[in-house]
Enzyme design. Structure first.
Site, mmCIF file in Angstrom:
data_model
loop_
_atom_site.group_PDB
_atom_site.id
_atom_site.type_symbol
_atom_site.label_atom_id
_atom_site.label_comp_id
_atom_site.label_asym_id
_atom_site.label_seq_id
_atom_site.Cartn_x
_atom_site.Cartn_y
_atom_site.Cartn_z
ATOM 1 N N SER A 20 31.014 30.584 41.295
ATOM 2 C CA SER A 20 30.591 31.960 40.999
ATOM 3 C C SER A 20 31.715 32.953 41.255
ATOM 4 O O SER A 20 31.572 34.137 40.979
ATOM 5 C CB SER A 20 29.358 32.332 41.826
ATOM 6 O OG SER A 20 29.588 32.169 43.210
ATOM 7 N N ASN A 107 23.421 32.163 52.570
ATOM 8 C CA ASN A 107 22.190 32.690 51.964
ATOM 9 C C ASN A 107 21.893 34.124 52.404
ATOM 10 O O ASN A 107 21.558 34.969 51.577
ATOM 11 C CB ASN A 107 21.009 31.771 52.288
ATOM 12 C CG ASN A 107 21.185 30.398 51.653
ATOM 13 O OD1 ASN A 107 22.067 30.223 50.815
ATOM 14 N ND2 ASN A 107 20.363 29.443 52.054
ATOM 15 N N THR A 152 6.639 65.464 14.724
ATOM 16 C CA THR A 152 5.848 64.301 15.127
ATOM 17 C C THR A 152 5.920 63.375 13.913
ATOM 18 O O THR A 152 5.962 63.864 12.768
ATOM 19 C CB THR A 152 4.381 64.651 15.454
ATOM 20 O OG1 THR A 152 3.773 65.204 14.285
ATOM 21 C CG2 THR A 152 4.274 65.652 16.596
ATOM 22 N N HIS A 153 5.979 62.094 14.154
ATOM 23 C CA HIS A 153 6.178 61.114 13.061
ATOM 24 C C HIS A 153 7.487 61.393 12.299
ATOM 25 O O HIS A 153 7.609 61.015 11.129
ATOM 26 C CB HIS A 153 5.016 61.110 12.062
ATOM 27 C CG HIS A 153 3.667 61.086 12.708
ATOM 28 N ND1 HIS A 153 2.971 59.924 12.961
ATOM 29 C CD2 HIS A 153 2.898 62.102 13.191
ATOM 30 C CE1 HIS A 153 1.801 60.220 13.552
ATOM 31 N NE2 HIS A 153 1.751 61.537 13.711
ATOM 32 N N SER A 274 36.487 56.248 9.506
ATOM 33 C CA SER A 274 36.348 55.020 8.732
ATOM 34 C C SER A 274 37.709 54.649 8.181
ATOM 35 O O SER A 274 38.500 55.527 7.828
ATOM 36 C CB SER A 274 35.366 55.252 7.584
ATOM 37 O OG SER A 274 35.611 54.324 6.551
ATOM 38 N N LYS A 280 34.642 60.280 6.538
ATOM 39 C CA LYS A 280 33.647 59.873 7.518
ATOM 40 C C LYS A 280 33.977 60.274 8.945
ATOM 41 O O LYS A 280 35.117 60.222 9.379
ATOM 42 C CB LYS A 280 33.483 58.350 7.479
ATOM 43 C CG LYS A 280 32.833 57.853 6.223
ATOM 44 C CD LYS A 280 31.334 57.945 6.293
ATOM 45 C CE LYS A 280 30.791 56.671 6.895
ATOM 46 N NZ LYS A 280 29.339 56.725 6.948
ATOM 47 N N ASN A 282 31.912 59.076 12.269
ATOM 48 C CA ASN A 282 30.756 58.260 12.639
ATOM 49 C C ASN A 282 30.367 58.432 14.112
ATOM 50 O O ASN A 282 31.239 58.568 14.970
ATOM 51 C CB ASN A 282 31.044 56.778 12.360
ATOM 52 C CG ASN A 282 31.159 56.504 10.869
ATOM 53 O OD1 ASN A 282 30.503 57.161 10.058
ATOM 54 N ND2 ASN A 282 32.014 55.571 10.511
ATOM 55 N N GLU A 287 25.709 55.347 18.797
ATOM 56 C CA GLU A 287 25.154 54.073 18.323
ATOM 57 C C GLU A 287 25.315 52.973 19.371
ATOM 58 O O GLU A 287 24.438 52.121 19.548
ATOM 59 C CB GLU A 287 25.831 53.649 17.019
ATOM 60 C CG GLU A 287 25.468 54.549 15.854
ATOM 61 C CD GLU A 287 26.350 54.276 14.647
ATOM 62 O OE1 GLU A 287 25.846 53.701 13.681
ATOM 63 O OE2 GLU A 287 27.545 54.630 14.678
ATOM 64 N N LYS A 322 23.734 37.733 39.627
ATOM 65 C CA LYS A 322 24.754 38.774 39.616
ATOM 66 C C LYS A 322 25.234 39.196 38.221
ATOM 67 O O LYS A 322 25.326 40.407 37.964
ATOM 68 C CB LYS A 322 25.931 38.371 40.495
ATOM 69 C CG LYS A 322 25.584 38.515 41.959
ATOM 70 C CD LYS A 322 26.464 37.660 42.849
ATOM 71 C CE LYS A 322 25.653 37.042 43.956
ATOM 72 N NZ LYS A 322 24.992 35.769 43.565
#
Ligand code: ARG
Length: 457
Positions: A20, A107, A152-153, A274, A280, A282, A287, A322
């Site tokens: 580890s 431990n 809304t929606h 881009s 562009k 972006n 994202e 971990k």
């Protein structure tokens, strides 16, 4: 470290699957601190001599200095950070190093180190969220009066203020902060001294080591102490919830930055171009925040599934606790920082927002409310009358307040010219001054309260 019992060494596969150190080397600071607390206690209790304890503590400082200067060496034969440090200590100070592990097991050692690490991660998340709140409150204060469509929606619903919309995320960040703070309070007990699983026959003082490491006290059951990873799960749950909020905020920025919306111009510093389309810009950072939230939820799922079938006490599966926590922590820190920068530096195109608020009959509810108040019409009937007015305006491609009074009166004669005052988007938001409503006066109150809570006033 355990050679006494074995006739043959581990296979290459055993060494690799067991190691580890490639990831738990991140615990080196916590491991050194916990070892120093432990050896200090051993000396105070007369379990090791003061000379040995000083030799060990000095050696640990030297190991720490080496790690700081050149990183932690990764030797799979030494498995993890605990054995790596102890073996380097032995090289540096000789046989006295072998006394450090008295009344201790890996431990309780790993449980202690990991708690200390997660506690720091909780503190960092809370501080990051505070910075996000500061940015949100600053921008909300600037835009308490800026009108935009509320959805809304994702359909135009009623006009709201941009300040109100931003303060919604300030509320979410506040709940996220409290989740980290709650979890921190719950987890701040020291497992050190639980030893392998059953406690120890040595006359240790667990209260002393707990205090030295900033814990509120020791844990109360040795089996639970070495088996418990609730603290890591609590952290991941808070991180996952927080990342969902960040993802929703990121999604809104992505939508708002799209050309048909044009509500916001994202900062160049948090956007990319881009390689083929020269025009562009972006929203990659937003994202990726949206994407990272999926990974953080995955980290939570990973540890929940690791833990769910484990009998007491320690099982090696728990070594897999971990990587998901480390991964989530770095993704979360980046996500919070990216959204803080985005909020602080975005250019809100309030003209476009205001114009969009005029579209989509956002003040239709205000017409219905006006009919209820001025003409004492039951709301359901007012809703129906307003629907007819919207249908008529829509058929002509005009706004509600562009319908001539005769046409409105043809729908319902109880409408009079005072209705126009209720139909502007300004009147609509100003009217919604109920506690927590979108009216500028209410938004200013919330911003003022938040500024006090954040220590700005
Ligand atoms: N590398 C181990 C872990 O991360 C340390 C504890 C090992 N304990 C044991 N009994 N093998 O969980």
């Amino acid at each position: 470290m355990w050679g006494g019992r074995f006739a043959a060494g581990p296979s290459a596969i055993m060494r690799e699957i067991n190691a580890s150190i490639p990831f738990d080397k991140a615990l080196w600071r916590q491991d050194i601190a916990a070892s120093k607390a432990h050896v200090g206690m051993l000396a105070a209790q007369g379990i090791v001599t003061v000379e040995d304890a000083e030799l060990i503590a000095g050696g640990l400082d030297q190991v720490a200095a080496e790690y700081e200067a050149s990183g932690v060496p990764e030797n799979w034969d030494l498995e993890d950070i605990h054995m790596t440090t102890e073996s380097r200590l032995a090289e540096l100070i000789g046989p006295a190093a072998g006394r450090l592990h008295t009344a201790r097991s890996r431990n309780d050692q790993v449980a202690t180190d990991f708690r200390l690490w997660v506690r720091d991660a909780m503190d960092q998340a809370e501080e990051g969220l505070r910075q996000l709140q500061l940015a949100l409150v600053a921008r909300a204060g600037e835009h308490a009066d800026s009108i935009m469509p509320g959805f809304t929606h994702l359909q135009t619903a009623q006009p709201v203020t941009l300040g109100h919309h931003l303060m919604a995320y300030c509320e979410m960040a506040g709940r996220d902060r409290s989740r980290f703070a709650d979890a921190r309070k719950r987890m701040n007990r020291s497992p050190l001294g639980a030893a392998a699983l059953a406690g120890t026959g040595f006359p240790i003082d667990r209260f002393r080591t707990a205090e030295a490491l900033g814990f509120d006290g020791p844990t109360d059951n040795s089996l639970d102490s070495v088996s418990d990873r609730d603290f890591a799960l609590d952290y991941l749950m808070a991180a996952a919830q927080c990342s969902l909020h960040l993802s929703r905020l990121a999604e809104e920025f992505i939508i708002w930055a799209s050309q048909p919306f044009g509500f916001v111009t994202l900062p160049d510093s948090l956007s990319t171009g881009s390689s083929i389309m020269p025009q562009k810009k972006n929203p990659d950072a937003a994202e990726l925040v949206r994407g990272h939230s999926g990974r953080i939820v995955g980290c939570l799922t990973s540890l929940m599934i690791t833990m769910k079938g484990l009998p007491l006490a320690y099982s090696k599966d728990m070594q897999d606790d971990k990587p998901p926590v480390f991964e989530a922590a770095s993704l979360l820190a980046l996500s919070i920082a990216a959204m803080t920068g985005m909020v602080a530096e975005a250019t809100f195109r309030t003209d476009r927002m205001r114009a969009a608020a005029e579209l989509g009959y956002a003040t239709a509810t205000d017409l219905a409310d006006w009919l209820v108040r001025q003409a004492n019409i039951p709301f359901r009937e007012a809703h129906h009358i307003t629907g007819s007015a919207v249908k008529l305006a829509e058929s002509r491609g005009i706004a509600l307040d562009q319908l001539p009074l005769e046409d409105l009166q043809a729908i319902d004669p109880r409408i009079d010219e005072r209705v126009y005052a209720a139909l502007s988007v300004e009147a609509s938001v100003a009217a919604r001054a109920s506690h927590g409503g979108t009216a500028p006066v209410e938004v200013r109150k919330r911003v003022a309260e938040a500024r006090i809570a954040l220590g700005l006033e």
